[in-house]
Scaffold this motif. Structure first.
Motif, mmCIF file in Angstrom:
data_model
loop_
_atom_site.group_PDB
_atom_site.id
_atom_site.type_symbol
_atom_site.label_atom_id
_atom_site.label_comp_id
_atom_site.label_asym_id
_atom_site.label_seq_id
_atom_site.Cartn_x
_atom_site.Cartn_y
_atom_site.Cartn_z
ATOM 1 N N LEU A 133 0.671 -1.092 0.029
ATOM 2 C CA LEU A 133 -0.138 -0.191 -0.214
ATOM 3 C C LEU A 133 0.676 1.492 -0.179
ATOM 4 O O LEU A 133 1.680 1.698 0.657
ATOM 5 C CB LEU A 133 -1.215 0.103 0.937
ATOM 6 N N SER A 134 0.734 2.096 -0.881
ATOM 7 C CA SER A 134 1.047 3.648 -0.600
ATOM 8 C C SER A 134 0.681 4.801 0.618
ATOM 9 O O SER A 134 -0.567 3.352 0.818
ATOM 10 C CB SER A 134 0.441 4.790 -1.378
ATOM 11 N N GLU A 173 -3.149 4.725 0.839
ATOM 12 C CA GLU A 173 -4.142 3.418 0.169
ATOM 13 C C GLU A 173 -3.970 3.296 1.713
ATOM 14 O O GLU A 173 -5.076 2.555 2.330
ATOM 15 C CB GLU A 173 -3.680 2.414 -0.317
ATOM 16 N N ARG A 225 -6.906 4.767 3.937
ATOM 17 C CA ARG A 225 -8.269 4.261 3.475
ATOM 18 C C ARG A 225 -8.446 2.990 3.966
ATOM 19 O O ARG A 225 -9.418 2.950 4.477
ATOM 20 C CB ARG A 225 -8.031 3.944 2.207
ATOM 21 N N VAL A 226 -7.306 2.090 4.005
ATOM 22 C CA VAL A 226 -8.131 0.860 4.517
ATOM 23 C C VAL A 226 -8.116 0.622 5.658
ATOM 24 O O VAL A 226 -8.882 -0.253 6.695
ATOM 25 C CB VAL A 226 -6.521 -0.324 4.498
ATOM 26 N N GLN A 239 -11.495 -4.644 4.959
ATOM 27 C CA GLN A 239 -9.967 -4.246 4.589
ATOM 28 C C GLN A 239 -9.371 -5.765 4.121
ATOM 29 O O GLN A 239 -8.767 -5.166 3.314
ATOM 30 C CB GLN A 239 -8.900 -4.479 6.616
ATOM 31 N N PHE A 261 -9.988 -5.296 -0.081
ATOM 32 C CA PHE A 261 -9.138 -4.317 -0.297
ATOM 33 C C PHE A 261 -7.569 -4.553 -0.360
ATOM 34 O O PHE A 261 -7.597 -3.991 -1.249
ATOM 35 C CB PHE A 261 -9.314 -3.374 0.560
ATOM 36 N N ARG A 307 -5.885 -4.360 -4.014
ATOM 37 C CA ARG A 307 -5.143 -3.384 -4.285
ATOM 38 C C ARG A 307 -3.668 -4.401 -4.863
ATOM 39 O O ARG A 307 -2.937 -3.877 -6.093
ATOM 40 C CB ARG A 307 -4.379 -2.680 -2.982
ATOM 41 N N LYS A 317 -1.936 -4.016 -8.847
ATOM 42 C CA LYS A 317 -1.115 -3.428 -7.992
ATOM 43 C C LYS A 317 -0.079 -4.671 -8.933
ATOM 44 O O LYS A 317 0.661 -3.944 -10.280
ATOM 45 C CB LYS A 317 0.063 -2.727 -7.573
ATOM 46 N N THR A 332 0.089 4.609 -6.754
ATOM 47 C CA THR A 332 -1.375 4.150 -5.964
ATOM 48 C C THR A 332 -2.819 3.954 -6.402
ATOM 49 O O THR A 332 -2.437 4.482 -8.198
ATOM 50 C CB THR A 332 -1.816 5.678 -5.525
ATOM 51 N N ALA A 368 -5.671 4.699 -7.495
ATOM 52 C CA ALA A 368 -7.433 5.127 -7.141
ATOM 53 C C ALA A 368 -8.746 4.731 -7.358
ATOM 54 O O ALA A 368 -8.759 3.142 -8.109
ATOM 55 C CB ALA A 368 -7.847 6.402 -8.282
ATOM 56 N N ASP A 369 -9.612 4.961 -6.789
ATOM 57 C CA ASP A 369 -10.791 4.141 -7.463
ATOM 58 C C ASP A 369 -11.295 3.892 -8.585
ATOM 59 O O ASP A 369 -12.383 3.223 -8.969
ATOM 60 C CB ASP A 369 -12.049 4.795 -6.412
#
Length: 184
Positions: free
Chosen positions: A95-96, A99, A102-103, A111, A114, A118, A122, A141, A143-144
Motif C-alpha cells: 500500500l501507498s 491507501e 483508506r484501508v 479490509q 481491499f 490492490r 498493482k 496508488t 484510485a477508485d
C-alpha cells in the motif's frame, strides 16, 4: 482497449504441461510455439513472417485457476484467490501512504478484500510495464476509478473483476478497459 481474458480451472497440483496446453488453446498453437520471454521474464509471442504483429499477452495463475489476457497493446493480468490473506507486514509493502489511510478507515470485514484488490491491481500494472513486482507496489496508488498513479502522475489504468472465487485485475495504458472473459 479491448482485452480477452481466457481462463481455465486447474487442479491445484497442475504442472507445466497443463499450463502449456492452456496457453496453446488461448493463443493458438502457432503463436504458442513462438512464445518466448523478454527482459525480466515477461512472456511474449515473437513475430513471424505470417504474423508480424502478434497480440500482447500476460499470464497469471493461482491455486485452481489460470488466466491469460490478450490484447493489441501492452496488457497485464493478475489473479489471486479471494480467500488468500494478506499479512500486515506484506500490506505495508503493497500500500501507498494514501491507501494505508483508506484501508484503516474501512470496516475490518472489508479490509482483506481491499488489500487483495490492490495487490492484484498493482501486480497487473507492473506486469504490463514489464517491471514485475520489483517495480515497487507501495510507490503506486490505485484510485477508485482505476487510475494508477505515482508521484509523477497517472501512469496507467486497471480494472478488478470477480471470477469464480478469485479477483482478476487487467491493466492497460488507458482507462477504457473492456474485458471479455472466455472459459476455455
Amino acid at each position: 482497449m479491448r482485452v480477452t481474458v481466457y481462463w481455465r480451472a486447474l487442479p491445484a497440483d497442475a504442472g507445466r504441461a497443463a499450463r502449456d496446453a492452456f496457453l496453446a488453446d488461448a493463443l493458438g498453437r502457432a503463436r504458442f510455439a513462438r512464445l518466448t520471454s523478454g527482459p525480466g521474464g515477461k512472456p511474449f509471442v515473437a513475430p513471424a513472417q505470417a504474423d508480424p504483429h502478434p497480440p500482447h499477452m500476460s499470464l497469471s495463475h493461482t491455486r485452481g485457476l489460470i488466466v491469460c489476457a490478450v490484447a493489441d497493446a501492452p496488457v497485464g493480468v493478475d489473479v489471486e484467490a479471494r480467500q488468500r490473506a494478506v499479512p500486515p507486514a506484506l500490506a505495508r509493502r503493497i500500500l501507498s501512504a494514501a491507501e494505508a489511510g483508506r484501508v484503516s478507515a474501512l470496516p475490518a470485514a472489508r479490509q482483506g478484500a481491499f488489500l487483495l484488490e490492490r495487490w492484484v491491481a498493482k501486480e497487473a500494472h507492473l506486469k504490463r510495464t514489464g517491471e514485475g513486482i520489483a517495480g515497487g507496489m507501495a510507490s503506486l496508488t490505485v484510485a477508485d476509478d482505476g487510475g494508477v498513479e505515482t508521484d509523477g502522475g497517472i501512469c496507467g489504468a486497471v480494472r478488478v473483476f470477480s471470477l469464480a472465487e478469485a479477483f482478476v485485475a487487467v491493466a492497460a495504458e488507458t482507462a477504457a478497459i473492456e474485458a471479455a472473459f472466455r472459459e476455455i
